[in-house]
Design a protein around this motif. Structure first.
Motif, short mmCIF file in Angstrom:
data_model
loop_
_atom_site.label_atom_id
_atom_site.label_comp_id
_atom_site.label_asym_id
_atom_site.label_seq_id
_atom_site.Cartn_x
_atom_site.Cartn_y
_atom_site.Cartn_z
N VAL A 65 44.30 37.53 75.68
CA VAL A 65 44.92 36.24 75.33
C VAL A 65 46.42 36.30 75.63
N HIS A 69 48.77 33.93 77.92
CA HIS A 69 49.82 33.18 77.22
C HIS A 69 51.08 34.05 77.15
N CYS A 84 49.92 27.61 78.32
CA CYS A 84 49.95 26.26 77.77
C CYS A 84 50.82 25.31 78.58
N THR A 91 48.90 28.77 70.66
CA THR A 91 47.91 29.85 70.61
C THR A 91 48.54 31.12 70.05
#
Length: 187
Positions: A65, A69, A84, A91
């Motif tokens: 993740v 990000h 994003c 997130t």
């Protein structure tokens, strides 16, 4: 440090702390200890035995993740989250909030961990070498006990907060500690 980079840094430190704690745990010792405890129901025993593997899997997933990000710049040079496309990554902020709520904090590197990292660095696949480990406020200075004299950067600093390794030329301990503090502050 800019906002998106700061959030990413905080999450990375906390995920690293979780992964480090799980990696340091001895799965075999846990299984042996739980095998003798008749107070646990079968589900709790199985969960406890599998906890290390589950924590490693979850922290590896969070690392994925974080790879998506991560801080980046938009076409105008403003910092955004690459996943994003926004200045505030909901997130990572959510992950950070959850880890903080469960009191996950970065784990400081201790002397044994500093030795382990330095040993892996200096040995580099060959036989282990005797090491001298000296502690200072920001980490540990490590050098080979038997200095060959042919290494231009014989000192290794293991950062107490991050575990990062940096090579340094030979210099008196107090000067190295002062220089490393300056290096950490970016000055």
């Amino acid at each position: 440090m800019r906002r998106a980079a700061w959030t990413h840094h905080q999450v990375r430190q906390r995920v690293h702390a979780v992964m480090t704690a799980a990696m340091r745990a001895d799965a075999h010792a846990i299984e042996v200890a739980l095998g003798r405890d008749e107070r646990l129901d079968p589900y709790s025993r199985r969960f406890s035995v599998d906890a290390r593997r589950l924590v490693l899997a979850c922290s590896a997933a969070l690392t994925c993740v974080m790879a998506a990000h991560r801080p980046d710049d938009d076409p105008h040079g403003r910092e955004i989250c690459s996943g994003c496309g926004t200045p505030d990554c909901r997130t990572l902020q959510g992950v950070s909030d959850v880890l903080a709520a469960y009191a996950v904090r970065p784990v400081a590197v201790d002397r044994a961990e500093a030795w382990r990292r330095a040993d892996a660095h200096f040995a580099a696949g060959s036989r282990p070498v005797p090491l001298v480990v000296e502690e200072f406020p920001y980490g540990f200075v490590v050098r080979r006990a038997l200095d060959t004299g042919d290494d231009v950067s014989p000192l290794l600093v293991v950062d107490r907060e991050t575990g990062a390794l940096t090579r340094w030329p030979s210099m008196p301990f107090d000067i190295l500690a002062r220089e490393y503090e300056r290096y950490r502050k970016g000055s």
